[in-house]
Design an enzyme around this catalytic site. Structure first.
Site, PDB file in Angstrom:
ATOM      1  N   ILE A 105      -4.834 102.589  95.706  1.00 26.46           N
ATOM      2  CA  ILE A 105      -5.888 103.548  95.338  1.00 26.46           C
ATOM      3  C   ILE A 105      -7.143 103.368  96.201  1.00 26.46           C
ATOM      4  N   GLU A 116      -6.107  95.591  88.164  1.00 26.21           N
ATOM      5  CA  GLU A 116      -5.733  94.205  87.877  1.00 26.21           C
ATOM      6  C   GLU A 116      -6.096  94.012  86.420  1.00 26.21           C
ATOM      7  N   THR A 141     -10.663  99.600  78.475  1.00 27.11           N
ATOM      8  CA  THR A 141     -10.344  98.551  77.509  1.00 27.11           C
ATOM      9  C   THR A 141     -11.468  98.313  76.501  1.00 27.11           C
ATOM     10  N   ASP A 142     -11.106  97.729  75.356  1.00 30.02           N
ATOM     11  CA  ASP A 142     -12.124  97.343  74.363  1.00 30.02           C
ATOM     12  C   ASP A 142     -12.932  96.131  74.831  1.00 30.02           C
ATOM     13  N   GLU A 143     -12.409  95.414  75.859  1.00 26.00           N
ATOM     14  CA  GLU A 143     -13.085  94.175  76.270  1.00 26.00           C
ATOM     15  C   GLU A 143     -14.459  94.422  76.876  1.00 26.00           C
ATOM     16  N   TYR A 190     -12.675  90.204  84.600  1.00 25.19           N
ATOM     17  CA  TYR A 190     -11.851  91.399  84.334  1.00 25.19           C
ATOM     18  C   TYR A 190     -12.667  92.448  83.578  1.00 25.19           C
ATOM     19  N   ALA A 234     -15.827  92.733  83.146  1.00 24.92           N
ATOM     20  CA  ALA A 234     -16.997  93.212  83.900  1.00 24.92           C
ATOM     21  C   ALA A 234     -16.562  94.263  84.930  1.00 24.92           C
ATOM     22  N   LYS A 258     -13.951  96.247  84.673  1.00 27.35           N
ATOM     23  CA  LYS A 258     -13.602  97.482  83.955  1.00 27.35           C
ATOM     24  C   LYS A 258     -14.884  98.190  83.486  1.00 27.35           C
ATOM     25  N   ASN A 290      -5.570  95.692  72.425  1.00 24.32           N
ATOM     26  CA  ASN A 290      -4.414  94.987  73.019  1.00 24.32           C
ATOM     27  C   ASN A 290      -3.094  95.702  72.775  1.00 24.32           C
ATOM     28  N   ARG A 341      -7.435  89.705  67.817  1.00 26.17           N
ATOM     29  CA  ARG A 341      -7.265  90.901  68.643  1.00 26.17           C
ATOM     30  C   ARG A 341      -6.757  92.018  67.731  1.00 26.17           C
ATOM     31  N   GLY A 367     -14.782  80.916  78.325  1.00 31.53           N
ATOM     32  CA  GLY A 367     -15.484  82.143  77.889  1.00 31.53           C
ATOM     33  C   GLY A 367     -14.654  83.030  76.988  1.00 31.53           C
ATOM     34  N   HIS A 368     -13.680  82.435  76.297  1.00 30.21           N
ATOM     35  CA  HIS A 368     -12.708  83.193  75.484  1.00 30.21           C
ATOM     36  C   HIS A 368     -13.384  84.030  74.392  1.00 30.21           C
TER      37      HIS A 368
HETATM   38  P1  NAD Z   1      -0.431  96.157  84.512  1.00 27.46           P
HETATM   39  O1  NAD Z   1      -1.075  94.981  85.163  1.00 27.46           O
HETATM   40  O2  NAD Z   1       0.848  95.968  83.774  1.00 27.46           O
HETATM   41  O3  NAD Z   1      -0.154  97.296  85.599  1.00 27.46           O
HETATM   42  C1  NAD Z   1      -1.095  97.638  86.578  1.00 27.46           C
HETATM   43  C2  NAD Z   1      -0.397  98.546  87.601  1.00 27.46           C
HETATM   44  O4  NAD Z   1      -1.369  98.937  88.585  1.00 27.46           O
HETATM   45  C3  NAD Z   1       0.742  97.852  88.367  1.00 27.46           C
HETATM   46  O5  NAD Z   1       1.855  98.696  88.448  1.00 27.46           O
HETATM   47  C4  NAD Z   1       0.152  97.586  89.744  1.00 27.46           C
HETATM   48  O6  NAD Z   1       1.135  97.568  90.786  1.00 27.46           O
HETATM   49  C5  NAD Z   1      -0.797  98.762  89.883  1.00 27.46           C
HETATM   50  N1  NAD Z   1      -1.898  98.488  90.826  1.00 27.46           N
HETATM   51  C6  NAD Z   1      -2.697  97.390  90.871  1.00 27.46           C
HETATM   52  N2  NAD Z   1      -3.578  97.488  91.880  1.00 27.46           N
HETATM   53  C7  NAD Z   1      -3.347  98.695  92.477  1.00 27.46           C
HETATM   54  C8  NAD Z   1      -3.952  99.376  93.558  1.00 27.46           C
HETATM   55  N3  NAD Z   1      -4.963  98.838  94.255  1.00 27.46           N
HETATM   56  N4  NAD Z   1      -3.479 100.606  93.889  1.00 27.46           N
HETATM   57  C9  NAD Z   1      -2.439 101.158  93.214  1.00 27.46           C
HETATM   58  N5  NAD Z   1      -1.822 100.536  92.177  1.00 27.46           N
HETATM   59  C10 NAD Z   1      -2.285  99.320  91.816  1.00 27.46           C
HETATM   60  O7  NAD Z   1      -1.544  96.788  83.584  1.00 27.46           O
HETATM   61  P2  NAD Z   1      -1.402  97.466  82.129  1.00 27.46           P
HETATM   62  O8  NAD Z   1      -1.409  96.418  81.099  1.00 27.46           O
HETATM   63  O9  NAD Z   1      -0.313  98.448  82.185  1.00 27.46           O
HETATM   64  O10 NAD Z   1      -2.803  98.221  82.062  1.00 27.46           O
HETATM   65  C11 NAD Z   1      -2.964  99.534  82.590  1.00 27.46           C
HETATM   66  C12 NAD Z   1      -4.405  99.983  82.412  1.00 27.46           C
HETATM   67  O11 NAD Z   1      -4.726  99.958  81.032  1.00 27.46           O
HETATM   68  C13 NAD Z   1      -5.424  99.072  83.101  1.00 27.46           C
HETATM   69  O12 NAD Z   1      -6.440  99.881  83.635  1.00 27.46           O
HETATM   70  C14 NAD Z   1      -5.960  98.200  81.980  1.00 27.46           C
HETATM   71  O13 NAD Z   1      -7.276  97.788  82.242  1.00 27.46           O
HETATM   72  C15 NAD Z   1      -5.887  99.150  80.810  1.00 27.46           C
HETATM   73  N6  NAD Z   1      -5.716  98.543  79.478  1.00 27.46           N
HETATM   74  C16 NAD Z   1      -4.721  97.624  79.258  1.00 27.46           C
HETATM   75  C17 NAD Z   1      -4.540  97.115  77.973  1.00 27.46           C
HETATM   76  C18 NAD Z   1      -3.442  96.128  77.655  1.00 27.46           C
HETATM   77  O14 NAD Z   1      -3.408  95.593  76.551  1.00 27.46           O
HETATM   78  N7  NAD Z   1      -2.520  95.852  78.566  1.00 27.46           N
HETATM   79  C19 NAD Z   1      -5.390  97.517  76.936  1.00 27.46           C
HETATM   80  C20 NAD Z   1      -6.408  98.448  77.214  1.00 27.46           C
HETATM   81  C21 NAD Z   1      -6.551  98.955  78.489  1.00 27.46           C
HETATM   82  O1  DAU Z   2      -8.111  94.029  74.610  1.00 31.46           O
HETATM   83  C1  DAU Z   2      -7.472  94.756  75.624  1.00 31.46           C
HETATM   84  C2  DAU Z   2      -7.034  93.796  76.706  1.00 31.46           C
HETATM   85  O2  DAU Z   2      -5.919  93.083  76.175  1.00 31.46           O
HETATM   86  C3  DAU Z   2      -6.650  94.485  78.011  1.00 31.46           C
HETATM   87  O3  DAU Z   2      -7.772  95.121  78.551  1.00 31.46           O
HETATM   88  C4  DAU Z   2      -6.103  93.466  79.023  1.00 31.46           C
HETATM   89  O4  DAU Z   2      -5.646  94.132  80.187  1.00 31.46           O
HETATM   90  C5  DAU Z   2      -4.937  92.740  78.372  1.00 31.46           C
HETATM   91  O5  DAU Z   2      -4.477  91.729  79.240  1.00 31.46           O
HETATM   92  C6  DAU Z   2      -5.353  92.126  77.033  1.00 31.46           C
HETATM   93  O6  DAU Z   2      -6.289  91.036  77.248  1.00 31.46           O
HETATM   94  P1  DAU Z   2      -6.205  89.694  76.389  1.00 31.46           P
HETATM   95  O7  DAU Z   2      -6.853  88.610  77.159  1.00 31.46           O
HETATM   96  O8  DAU Z   2      -6.661  89.910  75.006  1.00 31.46           O
HETATM   97  O9  DAU Z   2      -4.581  89.526  76.343  1.00 31.46           O
HETATM   98  P2  DAU Z   2      -3.641  88.244  76.541  1.00 31.46           P
HETATM   99  O10 DAU Z   2      -2.260  88.677  76.197  1.00 31.46           O
HETATM  100  O11 DAU Z   2      -3.854  87.570  77.852  1.00 31.46           O
HETATM  101  O12 DAU Z   2      -4.165  87.270  75.403  1.00 31.46           O
HETATM  102  C7  DAU Z   2      -4.185  87.666  74.045  1.00 31.46           C
HETATM  103  C8  DAU Z   2      -4.798  86.518  73.251  1.00 31.46           C
HETATM  104  O13 DAU Z   2      -3.896  85.414  73.271  1.00 31.46           O
HETATM  105  C9  DAU Z   2      -6.094  86.017  73.823  1.00 31.46           C
HETATM  106  O14 DAU Z   2      -6.952  85.639  72.744  1.00 31.46           O
HETATM  107  C10 DAU Z   2      -5.700  84.788  74.627  1.00 31.46           C
HETATM  108  C11 DAU Z   2      -4.501  84.258  73.861  1.00 31.46           C
HETATM  109  N1  DAU Z   2      -3.456  83.575  74.684  1.00 31.46           N
HETATM  110  C12 DAU Z   2      -2.990  84.227  75.797  1.00 31.46           C
HETATM  111  C13 DAU Z   2      -2.032  83.671  76.587  1.00 31.46           C
HETATM  112  C14 DAU Z   2      -1.532  84.367  77.837  1.00 31.46           C
HETATM  113  C15 DAU Z   2      -2.944  82.359  74.304  1.00 31.46           C
HETATM  114  O15 DAU Z   2      -3.335  81.792  73.266  1.00 31.46           O
HETATM  115  N2  DAU Z   2      -1.962  81.795  75.081  1.00 31.46           N
HETATM  116  C16 DAU Z   2      -1.503  82.378  76.228  1.00 31.46           C
HETATM  117  O16 DAU Z   2      -0.628  81.779  76.924  1.00 31.46           O
END
Ligand code: NAD
Ligand code: DAU
Length: 356
Positions: free
Chosen positions: A62, A86, A136-138, A162, A164, A166, A191, A226, A296-297
């Site tokens: 992108i 990312e 994201t809610d973060e 991350y 910051a 977003k 999440n 979460r 910073g969790h």
């Molecule tokens: P993910 O990490 O699984 O997927 C990200 C995708 O983006 C991958 O396919 C990667 O190849 C692609 N990508 C990364 N950098 C790129 C670039 N420079 N150009 C083109 N493609 C690129 O992420 P996800 O968990 O599917 O999250 C998708 C979106 O939703 C993100 O914007 C994330 O911030 C947001 N979001 C995620 C969650 C969650 O819980 N996973 C919650 C709320 C919002």
């Molecule tokens: O809230 C939305 C966000 O949720 C999205 O924007 C992010 O892209 C997505 O990655 C997710 O972030 P979290 O940091 O909340 O998700 P994660 O699955 O990494 O962690 C969930 C919780 O579990 C968090 O409090 C950290 C904890 N954790 C995570 C991992 C990977 C553990 O305790 N052990 C672990 O090994």
């Protein structure tokens, strides 16, 4: 403009691929999927639609403005759904560079090229064009135990590189509405969990470790909260906002399932006790290991989806109990997918992050 085409960025990732699959199963428009295929992107997630004539995949970044400009001119989409990012907090702590590059500069590139394309459209098409930014809610920071849930009016207070990055992208999207009138929409979601999630995130990581008898790492005291949403519910919410959301508005999307991490982990373990009684270590919960906390969790996230419900009539279909059962079953049934994603860079990341 082709009213029948939408452009999705990051559609080979977890939420993006669920979105593409749901879209093609429910809507008539075609999809162009622009994805760089980082470690998190996996074309295998979309093998079920690779021969669908309405689906087209383009590998690209992108941040590559020439590529984005050409793609927009060639395919003339009526909407852009921007997932590419990312997305893993722990990786952003180890190395924030890619997060700034893709989440901030990449969103900026996409906004600039969208603006150029959109400015050249006829009035009717300009009015109906949509740029939907998935966030994201973060961005709202961390809540105390008795604080009310985040609403669209909660002040931004991102705490990790991350979140910051977003937050910065959300602000850019907002500015393009106020300054240029670009037809933007922003969604902030809690999440997600469900099929095709890369096993660096809590839910799939716990499932994989539990099935193979490896220690299950729980950060700190496991009391962080979460709000969990099944990914299909998030995808439906995005389709709803695209169809009926008001441009310039933001929409909070939550699952209505606030849970402590330790409760999530224990629920997965007891589900696996039922589904896989012959795994190497049963009951699976004896594998739980408390490990040093994430720096910073954030302690607690909670989302109010009241605006989605009152303005757009959306609410999630799954409870945590129903969604997590489907999810665990999916990973149990999809061993080849797991083997495919747990090689190479995955192993490297696990060795860096977890030396247990
Ligand atoms: P993910 O990490 O699984 O997927 C990200 C995708 O983006 C991958 O396919 C990667 O190849 C692609 N990508 C990364 N950098 C790129 C670039 N420079 N150009 C083109 N493609 C690129 O992420 P996800 O968990 O599917 O999250 C998708 C979106 O939703 C993100 O914007 C994330 O911030 C947001 N979001 C995620 C969650 C969650 O819980 N996973 C919650 C709320 C919002
Ligand atoms: O809230 C939305 C966000 O949720 C999205 O924007 C992010 O892209 C997505 O990655 C997710 O972030 P979290 O940091 O909340 O998700 P994660 O699955 O990494 O962690 C969930 C919780 O579990 C968090 O409090 C950290 C904890 N954790 C995570 C991992 C990977 C553990 O305790 N052990 C672990 O090994």
């Amino acid at each position: 403009m082709q009213p029948e085409t939408i452009l999705v960025t990051g559609g080979a990732g977890f939420i993006g691929s669920n979105f593409v699959l749901q879209w093609l199963a429910s809507e008539s428009s075609s999809i162009i999927n622009l994805d760089k295929l980082t470690y998190a992107g996996n074309p295998a997630n979309l093998s079920a639609v690779s021969h669908d004539r309405r689906y087209r995949f383009l590998q690209g970044d992108i941040c590559d403005r020439e590529l984005v400009a050409e793609l927009l001119i060639t395919h003339r989409p009526r909407a852009i759904i921007h997932f590419a990012a990312e997305s893993h907090v722990d990786r952003s702590i180890h190395g924030p560079d890619d997060f700034i590059r893709t989440n901030v500069n990449g969103t900026f590139s996409l906004l600039e090229e969208s603006r150029a394309y959109w400015s050249g459209l006829a009035k009717k098409e300009r009015d109906s064009f949509r740029f939907l930014h998935v966030s994201t809610d973060e961005v709202y920071g961390s809540l105390g135990p008795d604080d009310p849930a985040f609403t669209e009016r909660t002040q931004y207070a991102p705490n990790s590189p991350y979140s910051a990055s977003k937050a910065a992208s959300d602000h850019l999207v907002r500015a393009y509405f106020h300054t240029y009138g670009l037809r933007v929409l922003t969604t902030n979601c809690s999440n997600n969990y469900g099929p095709y999630q890369f096993p660096e995130k809590l839910v799939p990581l716990v499932i994989l470790h539990a099935m193979s008898g490896k220690a299950i790492p729980v950060y700190g005291d496991g009391q962080n909260v979460r709000d969990w949403i099944y990914v299909a519910d998030h995808c439906e919410a995005i389709r709803t906002v695209l169809a009926r959301g008001r441009t310039g508005e933001t929409y909070n999307i939550g699952g209505g399932n606030e849970m402590k991490n330790i409760e999530v982990v224990e629920t997965i373990c007891s589900t696996l006790d039922e589904l896989r009684p012959n795994d190497p270590v049963v009951p699976h919960k004896v594998l739980i290991k408390f490990v040093p906390d994430r720096p910073g969790h954030d302690r607690r996230y909670a989302m109010s989806s009241a605006k989605m419900e009152s303005d757009l009539g959306w609410k999630p279909r799954e409870t945590f109990a129903s969604g997590i059962r489907k999810t665990v079953q999916w990973y149990v049934d999809n061993q080849p997918w797991i083997e495919n994603v747990t090689s190479g860079s995955y192993r490297q990341w696990m060795a860096t992050q977890y030396s247990m």
